[in-house]
Structures are given as structure tokens and as C-alpha cells.
Write a protein that holds these residues in place. Sequence first.
Motif, PDB file in Angstrom:
ATOM      1  N   SER A  95       1.973  11.241  -6.149  1.00 26.88           N
ATOM      2  CA  SER A  95       1.469  11.039  -4.798  1.00 26.88           C
ATOM      3  C   SER A  95       0.902  12.349  -4.274  1.00 26.88           C
ATOM      4  O   SER A  95       1.538  13.388  -4.359  1.00 26.88           O
ATOM      5  CB  SER A  95       2.587  10.567  -3.883  1.00 26.88           C
ATOM      6  OG  SER A  95       2.105  10.528  -2.571  1.00 26.88           O
ATOM      7  N   LYS A  96      -0.312  12.260  -3.765  1.00 26.51           N
ATOM      8  CA  LYS A  96      -0.915  13.458  -3.187  1.00 26.51           C
ATOM      9  C   LYS A  96      -0.854  13.430  -1.669  1.00 26.51           C
ATOM     10  O   LYS A  96      -1.379  14.299  -0.995  1.00 26.51           O
ATOM     11  CB  LYS A  96      -2.368  13.570  -3.644  1.00 26.51           C
ATOM     12  CG  LYS A  96      -2.467  14.011  -5.087  1.00 26.51           C
ATOM     13  CD  LYS A  96      -3.893  14.150  -5.529  1.00 26.51           C
ATOM     14  CE  LYS A  96      -3.922  14.754  -6.926  1.00 26.51           C
ATOM     15  NZ  LYS A  96      -5.251  14.663  -7.525  1.00 26.51           N
ATOM     16  N   ALA A  97      -0.227  12.408  -1.146  1.00 27.62           N
ATOM     17  CA  ALA A  97      -0.172  12.296   0.312  1.00 27.62           C
ATOM     18  C   ALA A  97       0.779  13.335   0.888  1.00 27.62           C
ATOM     19  O   ALA A  97       1.692  13.803   0.219  1.00 27.62           O
ATOM     20  CB  ALA A  97       0.310  10.901   0.684  1.00 27.62           C
ATOM     21  N   ASP A 131      -0.899   9.709   9.960  1.00 26.76           N
ATOM     22  CA  ASP A 131       0.004   9.644   8.813  1.00 26.76           C
ATOM     23  C   ASP A 131       1.279  10.436   9.013  1.00 26.76           C
ATOM     24  O   ASP A 131       1.809  11.032   8.069  1.00 26.76           O
ATOM     25  CB  ASP A 131      -0.702  10.127   7.538  1.00 26.76           C
ATOM     26  CG  ASP A 131      -1.660   9.079   7.028  1.00 26.76           C
ATOM     27  OD1 ASP A 131      -1.513   7.918   7.441  1.00 26.76           O
ATOM     28  OD2 ASP A 131      -2.550   9.429   6.242  1.00 26.76           O
ATOM     29  N   ASP A 148       0.856  -1.181   0.000  1.00 25.98           N
ATOM     30  CA  ASP A 148       0.000   0.000   0.000  1.00 25.98           C
ATOM     31  C   ASP A 148       0.893   1.232   0.000  1.00 25.98           C
ATOM     32  O   ASP A 148       1.662   1.450   0.932  1.00 25.98           O
ATOM     33  CB  ASP A 148      -0.887  -0.037   1.247  1.00 25.98           C
ATOM     34  CG  ASP A 148      -1.880   1.099   1.255  1.00 25.98           C
ATOM     35  OD1 ASP A 148      -1.668   2.059   0.500  1.00 25.98           O
ATOM     36  OD2 ASP A 148      -2.856   1.028   2.028  1.00 25.98           O
ATOM     37  N   THR A 195      -0.412   4.425  -0.702  1.00 26.14           N
ATOM     38  CA  THR A 195      -1.261   5.625  -0.788  1.00 26.14           C
ATOM     39  C   THR A 195      -0.800   6.702   0.179  1.00 26.14           C
ATOM     40  O   THR A 195      -1.137   7.859   0.023  1.00 26.14           O
ATOM     41  CB  THR A 195      -2.722   5.264  -0.493  1.00 26.14           C
ATOM     42  OG1 THR A 195      -2.752   4.477   0.693  1.00 26.14           O
ATOM     43  CG2 THR A 195      -3.337   4.483  -1.633  1.00 26.14           C
ATOM     44  N   SER A 196      -0.070   6.347   1.214  1.00 24.30           N
ATOM     45  CA  SER A 196       0.499   7.379   2.080  1.00 24.30           C
ATOM     46  C   SER A 196       2.007   7.381   1.863  1.00 24.30           C
ATOM     47  O   SER A 196       2.508   6.711   0.974  1.00 24.30           O
ATOM     48  CB  SER A 196       0.138   7.089   3.530  1.00 24.30           C
ATOM     49  OG  SER A 196       0.918   6.028   4.012  1.00 24.30           O
ATOM     50  N   PRO A 223      -2.005   5.415  -5.194  1.00 26.14           N
ATOM     51  CA  PRO A 223      -3.021   6.447  -4.970  1.00 26.14           C
ATOM     52  C   PRO A 223      -3.808   6.673  -6.249  1.00 26.14           C
ATOM     53  O   PRO A 223      -3.335   6.416  -7.355  1.00 26.14           O
ATOM     54  CB  PRO A 223      -2.223   7.665  -4.562  1.00 26.14           C
ATOM     55  CG  PRO A 223      -0.825   7.382  -4.963  1.00 26.14           C
ATOM     56  CD  PRO A 223      -0.656   5.918  -5.019  1.00 26.14           C
ATOM     57  N   ASN A 224      -4.984   7.161  -6.092  1.00 27.42           N
ATOM     58  CA  ASN A 224      -5.884   7.339  -7.216  1.00 27.42           C
ATOM     59  C   ASN A 224      -5.468   8.584  -8.002  1.00 27.42           C
ATOM     60  O   ASN A 224      -6.115   9.616  -7.929  1.00 27.42           O
ATOM     61  CB  ASN A 224      -7.298   7.466  -6.668  1.00 27.42           C
ATOM     62  CG  ASN A 224      -8.329   7.181  -7.733  1.00 27.42           C
ATOM     63  OD1 ASN A 224      -7.960   6.817  -8.840  1.00 27.42           O
ATOM     64  ND2 ASN A 224      -9.580   7.346  -7.392  1.00 27.42           N
ATOM     65  N   SER A 273      -6.361   1.714  -9.866  1.00 27.55           N
ATOM     66  CA  SER A 273      -5.122   2.139  -9.228  1.00 27.55           C
ATOM     67  C   SER A 273      -4.385   0.954  -8.609  1.00 27.55           C
ATOM     68  O   SER A 273      -3.492   1.127  -7.816  1.00 27.55           O
ATOM     69  CB  SER A 273      -5.434   3.202  -8.162  1.00 27.55           C
ATOM     70  OG  SER A 273      -6.330   2.663  -7.233  1.00 27.55           O
TER      71      SER A 273
END
Lengths: 739, 614
Positions: B219-221, B361, B37, B39-40, B177-178, B195
Motif C-alpha cells: 500500500s502506498k497510501a 483521506d 476499495d 486503495t486508501s 492499489p496499483n 489491480s
Amino acid sequence: MGGKTEPAKSESMATATTRSPDLINSSFFSFKSLKLKTKQQELLLRISILGLVYILAFIARLFSVLRYESMIHEFDPYFNYRTTLFLTEKGFYEFWNWFDSESWYPLGRIIGGTLYPGLMVTAALIYWALRFLRFFVHIREVCVLTAPFFASNTTLVAYFFGKEIWDTGAGLVAAVLIAICPGYISRSVAGSYDNEAVAIFALLLTFYLFVKAVNTGSLAWALGSAFGYFYMVSAWGGYVFIINLVPLYVLVLLITGRYSMRLYIAYNCMYILGMLLAMQIRFVGFQHVQSGEHMGAMGVFLLMQVFYFLDWVKYQLNDTKLFQTFLRITVTSAILVGGIALGVGTASGYISPWTGRFYSLLDPTYAKDHIPIIASVSEHQPTAWSSFMFDYHILLFLFPAGLYFCFKRLSDATIFIVMYGLTSLYFAGVMVRLILVATPAVCLISAIAVSATVKNLTSLLRTKQKVSQTGSTKGAGSSKASSKVTLDQSQPFQKNGAIALLVGVFYLLSRYAIHCTWVTSEAYSSPSIVLAARGAHGNRIIFDDYREAYYWLRQNTPTDAKIMSWWDYGYQITAMGNRTVIVDNNTWNNTHIATVGRAMSSYEDEAYDIMRSLDVNYVLVVFGGVTGYSSDDINKFLWMVRIGGGVFPVIKEPDYLVNGEFRVDKGASPKMLNCLMYKLCYYRFGELTTEYGKPPGYDRARGVEIGNKDIKLEHLEEAYTTSNWIVRIYRVKPPTNRL
Amino acid sequence: MKQSSVVDLLLLLLAIAVLATPAFSDLVLSKVERRIDVTSQVARVTKTLKVLNSGSESVSEFTLTFPKFLGNNLAYLSVVHSEGKGKSKRPLANLSVREANAKGLPDSISVYSVSLPKALSKGETLTLEVVAAFTNVLQPFPEKITQGEIHLVMLQESAQYLSPYAVESQSLSIKLPNARIESYTKLENTKLQGSDLKYGPYKNLQPFSYSPIVVHFESKAAFAVAEKLVREIEVSHWGNVQVTEHYNVVHRGAQLKGEFSRLDFQARPNPRGASAFRHLLARLPPRAHSIYYRDDIGNISTSEMQSDSKKTELLIEPRFPLFGGWKTFFTIGYGLPLSDFLFASEGKRFVNISFGSPIIDLVTEKLIVQIVLPEGSKDISVTTPFTVKQSQEIKYSHLDIAGRPVVVLEKDNVVPDHNQHIQVYYKFSNINLLSEPLMLISGFFVLFITCIIYTRADFSISKSSPTYLAKLQWDEVLATLQEVQSIIQKCLAAHDKLEASLRDLSRTGDIQTCKAARKSTDSLLKDLSKDLKPLLGFLQSSPSASHISPKVEELVVKEKELQEKLMAKHTTVVEGYEKKSSGRDIENRIASQQQKIIALRQEIEDLLEFIDEI
């Protein structure tokens, strides 16, 4: 509390309650024997009033903490805070020998030798004392609360001073008046950690102890006043006022024939010891014997000796004629010797001439013509009538009434307070900030007026009651007897008149209290680092842009970065941003400031050369065009031009004006539209719509559309702009490679 | 950074080639499922391993391997023995994991050894759930971007599971991430579904199989990293747990280059500021109160709080948006009710509180937790679910004498998975609670005592100086005056009694009691006047009382006069009653006396008041 040192002979206060006349009921006997005697009652009352005033003075100054937060205010206090922090962390010797390379780059500043350490040492001592008592407070809280604490102490001194010059009643009224007087609160709210905070206390203490010494002729009090003077010298440059007022007062006493041994002891002890002690402060050094401002005191000191000598000779010589001749010869030769010494000293440069600040005090127009840097400071402007009204309110017309009472009961002490009041009021008229110095005098003199009036009126009421009751002709005290004389020939409505007047006085005083509270909460409690405004719905909006920018500097620039800004923000940048600045609020080097002024008012490429030569990495400007904040750099710009032009004649004020008018819109002069300051403030501002219905690039602080919307920067780039655009920071690019 | 990892990769490949095929042991992984994963900012790898013992000997140790560049950034690793499949899967036990020495393995591989719950004998299978969290493995690429550019990061992994055991079947899925995916390594059986990027399944892999893949994506995290976080948890037995947290936060994403334009940031926040983060969300325990948020230079007014019975959410906004490479420092503090965190067990108390930061996060590079126990705590011990560095300190707070014991726990590379509870056990007797109030009380007591002593004691240096003597004399005069006053007061009281007896007489007509009252008063007054005499004599002789003594004398004379008048009145009235004359008659007779008495009384009052004011 001071109550316990009361001498036994004090008169009872006019407002002290009398005992109940109902003595017939014997069942109260046991209770009555327990009851406090009038004197004790009065003492208790006085102590509790003083205690309440002490607390009142403290809490009235906490508005700023409630409205904002426990923080340091304005500009200079940030320097004081930074130095105090240094003192508590590194100890006194490090502090004393501190060479600060973070300011005045590349010159640096010898902090220990160029500041008045009294404030910092006081705060550090309080801090250490609290730590010793196991209260682990933060030094910031100590600094924030130092000013209110000393304001509270000032009320105590005011009480004793009032008691010394008039009576306990006047002392109490003076304590209350000074506790909430806006003129004093303006510089002593919580967070206003400036020299004045402790200096006013020291000033009043010195004066009180000196008057006490003159009244008693006691060496101990004179010694006390010398130490008070030392504290004052260590705390604030305003000590020059003391060292000139006291000799002036002595001179007046000599002229009016009030010379006495008491005066001789008081002045000599205070002057000599005070001078020696003051020399221990490095920033003051030998000024007491070398500077023109201090020569008056020395002259009076010598005159005093001549006077004493003549007194002695007169006592030895019985022949008046012989004495007359002797007097003539001695006085002439003394004046001659003094004059020659002064002339030689001044000519040889041993005695320095008066400084610009001193001149500008005596002649309000002097600074404007000669020293623009002094004239540019807003608190050095002449005082407007409205600010007198704002700061003194009813004291403004109680003051003359108090003067009348003082003249009516002229004594050594009242002469002093009258002189203090009149001179300081003159200085208050010359400079806004000196309202502060005048405030204690105004409060004391007004307190005399209030106290004397109320006392007369109440004694009128009380005597009348007694007369109607008993029909006796015997008075109880001399004051009552005197009022009875007036009573005997009184009009029938006198009692009602007195009541009406009393009500009037209390009405005035309550208005004063309301005014003071309002002024304190609305006008004087703003830290000026955080700006507050009302939104469209009445909600409170906070502009915290200054701290945003300084904190950005602190966190996101290299630790050795040099920041160029106008000198107003220097202390704040070093204290909050922790970065080196080119100039700061300690305006000791006019040329350096003028260089910055020149850079700001030159074209970008010329300014770039200056900035390169000063190793500048970042430039910080304050801009209010988006929020309508009017004390920004564009509005200060003319002073930069003037100060820059004062040293560098390349900069000419008329170049920036159009027909003598300062404009930023299309009609502005081309030099103005392309100078560095203009470019930095308005960079990309032309694309921003600030107000609905106005074209983009509408400057809300000046209410015009700017004249140059297409600003390109060549040697600088925008590094950071705060959320409301109040502070804009630019990075100075390294020079491009030569091809 | 980037280059070194590439070198690492090459070394790794070389090492694997050298190792060839010798089997590590007889274990076989029959099925490996890996999910990563990303996404973060933390790469969280979950693996399900089905272990089969195909050898003859039973095995109790299981070896986990990671490539060194991942292993170095391993922040969290947990291995759970579980049972069942799919939804019915349930964890059985947490297994202990330790870093092992690589026997015969190259340096480019990190090795962890897991001790199995029971020795795995021949033919048996076991399912292990491995969770690993890696920090710093999402490398920003490019490393510097301008304000308007999007934030791209790169992940390096292996499509095949690196293991010392042979793998029969394995698959990998990467949850991205989307957002935009710039590129990824395409191997056989590579699929991109939305994704999710899937590799595999791959069958029958040799031990130490490795096939590098690189995924480059947006990445938008928020890459919020606390370089250092100091959490101070102060336990007060007066009912509060005060938590103070000092954060040094930095944006570890691609660094910002060039200008920061506020205009762009305000007018077009997306994309002209997409790489920055403005907020951090802290999820505090429920019933958190007195929350503050400040930094070195004061309070930060941009924060919002929401609370319900389950949690308290604090949305904190730093003074400025954080772009790549920008730093900030701030402090948050809050109070928690003691009853939620302090418990007792077996004669000891223990604080049960979460270890990591409440900010979600957030990766912490260096976490220091200081638990400040009340002054006088003893027998301190700590239990933690993972290993931390422990030490003890002393902290001085308000009104401390011996100082408070502080348990200091340090841990590097902390990820949200570490947000587990720790327990600090200690002994503390409730009597110690009283020490601080007692100290305050005794402090004030001493202060008042000194004040009393100061006012009572005589501090003059020269006992023979004239001013001192004069003062002594004056004090004596004052004391005498007070006595005189009290005597006069007593006389006046006696007079009142006399009057009262007269009133009684008029009511009851009892002449005898009235006479008796008079007699007693008479003797009392005589005694009093006897007492008064020496005092008067002293006042007359004392030089410093010269201006007062006439007044006092006058007072005494007036009092005497009043006495006589009263007696006369009394006699008249009593006589009147004896003669049974009418009330009006008596009143007429005493009317003139009465007036004089009132006048005298008033004069005495005046004189007393005057003396009082001296």
C-alpha cells in the motif's frame, strides 16, 4: 503620561515655537484668546513627543515579528518562557518551590532558588492583568512583547532622568536616543524575553530615583529607589553594578566635599531598605552581608555614619584642636575596626571571596586562564571597536562632548551620570554583553551634548532676530542675556555658522536614526533559532532545522528520554523538545558540563560508558557542514575539550590539534578524527556532495574535505537528521547481550 | 493484533458451523454484489443487495451482519434504497440503521438492523445499496519495517457474503492499489485482473456462509490517522467564522525500525522513504482567508496554498516526514466569510458547516467539534445526519462577561464519509453586537474621567504643611498672573481697535464715529485698569510673588504709558482731520509718537512672554 506632574517652573524648551509676532490684525482676536499659551503649548508638545517616542521604541522592536514570527529568541529566553508558562499554569508557590528534574539529569535543579524571578513574575502579572481586563491573550505573546514594552517604559525613565540631571530638552533627546539605540535594541527586540529586558528599565529607574532622592533629600524618593533596586535584584544579576556604583558615587561625593544631609538620607534609606528587600530573593539571600562583592556598600554605609557622627561632634565641640585629635582617633579606629572585621570575616569564610565573574570583569584576562566556561561564552568576549561603532554610532563621539558639558555644570546629578558613564563604559569594553548596561548612560550624556548644543545655537539665532527687530538692549531672560553678551562681540557670520551647525546636528541625528533602523532590521532581529539566507535568485530561504529537530524529539521519543548535547542547546531542548537534558545554559555545575565535554571528545566506546552512566538515550549535535552554518559543534569543539580537560586531565587539548592548529581534514590528528563529536557530525557525510565541483564530504562551514569518510558507529545509530543536516540526533543503543 | 484477529476468525468459523442452517427469516438475497476499495487506508465496502421475500408474511426489518473483527472497526454505514439498474440507478431514501442485539447469534457477529421503507410483502423485491467504511482493517504485515522496505498490508475478508439470509448469487471484487501484490487466497473462480481481484460468482449459498480470504499487498497510501482532532468553529456576527483545528496525527502503518538516514531519504526517496508521507492535503471551503499553520513551538513555514472560486487547497507539510509510528501535532486555522455559512429560518439563525476534517483521506479516531456561538445566543439546538455525543460549555474570549455558549459534538472513528453538513440553530439579537464596542468606549471613558479627577483633585494628606500652603499660594499667584495677562491682552486689543478706528478715519473721514470709538475704548480701558488694581495689590502683598511683582508692575506702567501715547496720537490725528490738514502733515506730526508706540508695544510683548514662561 508623565507630563502632568511637571513643576511649574520648568524652562521652556529651546525648540518650542514662539508666538507669531503679527499682532496687528485684530480680526484674529477671538482666535488668539483660544490659542494655547506658550507653556501649555510646550507641555502639549512635550507629551506628544514623549508619546511618539514611546510608540517608536515599541514598534522599532517589532522588526523580528514582521520578518519572522512572534516567537521566543535565542537560548536563555526559552528557559524564561518555560518557567513563565509554569508560573501561569501552576501559580506562584508551585513555581517558587519548583524542583526541575528535566534538566541537569541526574542532579536536577531547584528552579525557585536559582533564578531571578522578576521577569517571569512581571510577564505573569501582565498576563493576569490582561485576562482580568477580559483580553484573553496567549502567554507567549505577552512574553514576546515584554521586552519592547519595557523598552518603551525605559524611554520615559530616560526622559525624567535627563530632566533631573540637565533639563527637559536633554530628557526628550535622551528618550529619543535610547528608544532606538542599537546597543539597547540588541537585547530588547520582540521575542528576546531575557532578564535584561526588564533589568535595564529597573536599573535606570533605580538610578533616577536615587539621583532624585539625592537632589531633594526626600525619604519618599529614596524609598522609591529602594523598591527600584528590589525590582532590579529580582530581575537580573547585574544588580551588583548598582550596589557597587552607588557607594562609589557616595564615596566620591564625600571626598569632593559634597556631603550633605540629602545624601545621608538618600543613601541610608536606599541601602538599608534595598538590602532587606533584596534578601527576599532566594537566589540572592544573605549575599548582601556575606559576599565580598557587596562589602563596599556596607563599608560606605558605615563610613557615612562615622561622617555624620563627626559632624555632630564638630557641632558640639567648639575647639577645633580638640576636634582634630578626635577626628584622627575616630577615623583610625574606624578604619582599623573595619579592616579587622573584613579580615576576620574573609579568613573565617563568613564573607565569601569575589566570584570568578566579578574578577573577570575587573581583569579581562582572568577568565581565559581560570574559568574556561565563562570565557567560552561568545557574549563574554572583550568588545571589538567595531561593535562599539555598530551599537553607538554617533553617540560614540557625542559622549565626550556630553562629558564636557557635564563637567562644565557640575552638580550631584551630573557627577552621578559621569561616573555611571565612565564605569559602565569600562565594563562594556571588557564584555560585549555589558554594552547594554552602558547604553543608557551613553544616551543620557550624549543627549546632554545634543540638547545643550542645539539650545545654544537656537538661542543665538532667536536673540539675533530680536535685536535686529527692535534695537532694544533689554533681554528677556538671563540665558538670553548671557548669549547676548557673546553676540555683542560676535563675528558677522555667526548666524550663518549657527545655522550650518544646526543643519549638521540634524544631519548627524538623521544618520543615527537611519543607522539604528538598519541595524535593527538587519542584525538584531534574527531569532537565531530560525536561520535565514538569501538564495541564488535573491529569494529568502529559511532554515528551520532547530525547531524541526526539537519537535521531532518532542513527538517521537519516549517522554522520559534523556538527551545529551552541548550545554548551549539545553534550554531549547527542555522548552521546545520537552525532554530531559544532561546539561543546560544555567552553567551551575562545571563538572557535569566537563563530563559531557569529555564524552564528546572521547572515542566512541569510552563515550558509551559515560553515556550509559548518565542514562543517555539520545545525543544531539549541531552540524553546519552542509549549509555552511559556522556556529556549530565542530567549531565549538575546542571549548568542549578545554572544559572537559579542565576537570578530567585525560583529555588533553594538544591531542586534538596538529601543530597548534585545529583541523578536520586529512591532516587532522587521529584522536580528532575518531572522537565522538567528529563521528556524530560527519556520520555518512562522506557520501554526500554538498557543493558542485567539490568532492563528496566537502565541509562548507570550514571549506575543507573531511578527513574521515568511513565512519562506522557501534553503539549509536542515527535517529533523525533535519532536512538541512543542521541538527543530527543519534539513539544510544542498549548494550548487546553478553555471549 | 494479528494474532487476536486470527483467533476471532476461528471463533467465527466455529460459530457458523454451530449455527448450521436454520433460516433467519424468509428473506432471500437474490443477488449480492460486493466491491471493496482498499486503495486508501480505509476499506470501503459497497454492496448492492437485491432482497426477495419468499415467505408468506411481510417483513419490515432487514438484518445486516458483519464479522465482529470488522464490525468493531465499522466507522460508517449507510443503507440506501434504490431503484433501477446500472446508470439509471437512483437512490430513493436513506434508511435508518441501528445496532441490534444478536438474538441467538454468536458474539463473533455484529448485527445491524435496517428498517425498510415499507413492509416487503410476499414475492416483492427491493434493492439496497449499503456503504460501509472500516478503519484499521488493513493490518500492516510485517509490523515493523526498515526505512528501505516497502509497506505491505493485509486484508481479511470472506469470499462469501456473511448474511443470515440465503444468497442465490453473489460476487466480490477487491480494488487493490496499483502496486505489488504479495499473495492472495485462491479459491475457485478467483481472478486477478490488473489491480482488481475478483471472487465469484458463487451460487446458492446457505445463510451464514463464510470462506475466509487473505490478501497481502503493498500500500502506498498515507496511513494518516488523527488520534485526536479538535475543531473549534467560532461564529462572529461581525462577519467571520474562525475555524481552528488541532491535529494529533500519527502514521498508523508499519512502524519504522532501525535508523532513519537523511542521506538515503534525500538521495533515493523511493524506495528509501516510500513508506513515509510528507504532505497532507486540506481542501478548505472557498474564500477561506487568513490561513495559518503552526504548532506548539511556532509557525511552520512549509505549506502551500492554491485557491480558486470552488475551493481552497492547502498543502501542509509537517516539520518532518512521518514514518510508521511517528507522530506530530499541529494546528491549522482559517477564517471563512460568515455569509456562506450563516442562514436564517423561522426567526432562528443556523450555522451550516461541515462536520469532519478538511484533510482528505484522514481518519480521525476522536473528533471533537466545538461550535462557539456569539455571547448571548439562546435556544440552541443541533441537527446532525448521524448520531454524535452532544454537550454544552462556556468559553471566554476577548471582552466576554457571560461567556460564549459552545456546542460540543464528539464522535469516535470518523472517516471522510462523515464530511457532511451539520446545522446549529440558535437565537441571537443584533443589539448584543454593540455590547463589546460599548464596553470599550465606557472603559476608555472611565479611564479619562479618572485622569481628569486625578489632575483636578487634591490628594495631599496634610493640609497645613508649609509646602502645601506654599503650593496653594503659588497657584493663586499663577491664577492672578493669568488674569493680569488677560487684562493686558484686552487692553492691547482695545489699542488695536483704536488704531483701526484711525485707519477707518483715514479711509472714510468720518470724525464722529472715530470719536465715539475713542470714547468707548476710553471707558473700557478705565474699567480694565480698575480691574487690574486689586490684582496688583495682591501680587505685591503675596510673599511668593516677590520676584515677579516688579516685572508685573513694570508691565502695567508700560501699558499705561502706551495708552497715553496712543491717546495722544489719536487726539493729534483727529485734530489734524478736524483742521483738514494734509495726510503727510499728520504723519509727520505723529511720526515720533508712532516710533515710541512701537517700541513700547515690543517691550510689553517681551514682558508678557517673560511672564508667560513663569
